[in-house]
Write an enzyme that holds these catalytic residues in place. Structure first.
Site, PDB file in Angstrom:
ATOM      1  N   HIS A 192      96.498  87.979  59.241  1.00 41.40           N
ATOM      2  CA  HIS A 192      97.213  88.688  60.308  1.00 41.40           C
ATOM      3  C   HIS A 192      97.854  87.681  61.268  1.00 41.40           C
ATOM      4  O   HIS A 192      99.022  87.814  61.638  1.00 41.40           O
ATOM      5  CB  HIS A 192      96.255  89.573  61.120  1.00 41.40           C
ATOM      6  CG  HIS A 192      95.754  90.782  60.407  1.00 41.40           C
ATOM      7  ND1 HIS A 192      96.573  91.807  59.995  1.00 41.40           N
ATOM      8  CD2 HIS A 192      94.492  91.152  60.066  1.00 41.40           C
ATOM      9  CE1 HIS A 192      95.839  92.744  59.423  1.00 41.40           C
ATOM     10  NE2 HIS A 192      94.568  92.369  59.446  1.00 41.40           N
ATOM     11  N   HIS A 219      90.794  86.934  56.360  1.00 45.81           N
ATOM     12  CA  HIS A 219      91.535  88.186  56.541  1.00 45.81           C
ATOM     13  C   HIS A 219      92.238  88.190  57.902  1.00 45.81           C
ATOM     14  O   HIS A 219      93.431  88.494  58.000  1.00 45.81           O
ATOM     15  CB  HIS A 219      90.575  89.372  56.431  1.00 45.81           C
ATOM     16  CG  HIS A 219      91.215  90.698  56.658  1.00 45.81           C
ATOM     17  ND1 HIS A 219      91.567  91.542  55.632  1.00 45.81           N
ATOM     18  CD2 HIS A 219      91.582  91.341  57.800  1.00 45.81           C
ATOM     19  CE1 HIS A 219      92.115  92.626  56.133  1.00 45.81           C
ATOM     20  NE2 HIS A 219      92.129  92.535  57.455  1.00 45.81           N
ATOM     21  N   GLU A 220      91.496  87.836  58.953  1.00 44.02           N
ATOM     22  CA  GLU A 220      92.082  87.833  60.299  1.00 44.02           C
ATOM     23  C   GLU A 220      93.132  86.737  60.440  1.00 44.02           C
ATOM     24  O   GLU A 220      94.136  86.925  61.135  1.00 44.02           O
ATOM     25  CB  GLU A 220      90.991  87.683  61.361  1.00 44.02           C
ATOM     26  CG  GLU A 220      89.981  88.814  61.382  1.00 44.02           C
ATOM     27  CD  GLU A 220      90.599  90.204  61.448  1.00 44.02           C
ATOM     28  OE1 GLU A 220      91.619  90.394  62.142  1.00 44.02           O
ATOM     29  OE2 GLU A 220      90.067  91.111  60.791  1.00 44.02           O
TER      30      GLU A 220
END
Length: 155
Positions: free
Chosen positions: A71, A67-68
């Site tokens: 980004h 998820h990170e």
């Protein structure tokens, strides 16, 4: 897992799922409370919450890493990196990363007080001086009868 192992895992996950290098730092931040990780826009570093590794295991933690990294890679490519952006949502689906984190169970100590006169029992999170307060029902003296730990799902 220490900082060096976290860095190595982050680099491996980036190459495996995104076919791109992770060229910045990944660090643990134990002060994070309600989030599994955080991508820092200015430094491009990623902070990870070690409590999620302890509570949910490595497989779930790798999902937070993905998820990170979504980004991270979208921001460096100057694409939509925020949760509301279409590019971000598509990349999450492509790498099978979670959109949200589960809440960590929190430990709360509850203190039990009992009235000597009427026997009414009270539960409080904060301790208090029994000499300064009286029973709200009968005005009798209070005694601390014990304390117990409760685990909640709310963080």
């Amino acid at each position: 897992m220490n900082q060096a192992e976290l860095q190595r895992h982050m680099e491996e996950v980036s190459l495996q799922f995104f076919q791109k290098e992770f060229r910045h730092q990944a660090v643990f931040n134990a002060r994070l409370r309600t989030t599994g990780g955080r991508y820092l826009l200015k430094s491009h570093n990623i902070e990870m919450n070690p409590k999620y590794l302890e509570n949910f295991g490595l497989a779930y933690f790798i999902g937070i890493m993905k998820h990170e990294l979504c980004h991270y890679h979208l921001h460096l490519e100057k694409k939509g990196y925020q949760h509301r952006d279409q590019d971000f949502r598509e990349l999450l689906k492509k790498v099978d990363a979670p959109r949200f984190c589960a809440t960590i169970p929190r430990e709360i100590t509850m203190h039990e007080y009992t009235c000597k006169s009427c026997g009414k029992s009270f539960l409080r999170q904060r301790r208090f001086n029994v000499n300064r307060y009286r029973c709200g029902s009968c005005g009798g003296k209070l005694i601390q009868t014990g304390s117990k730990k409760i685990y909640t799902e709310n963080a």
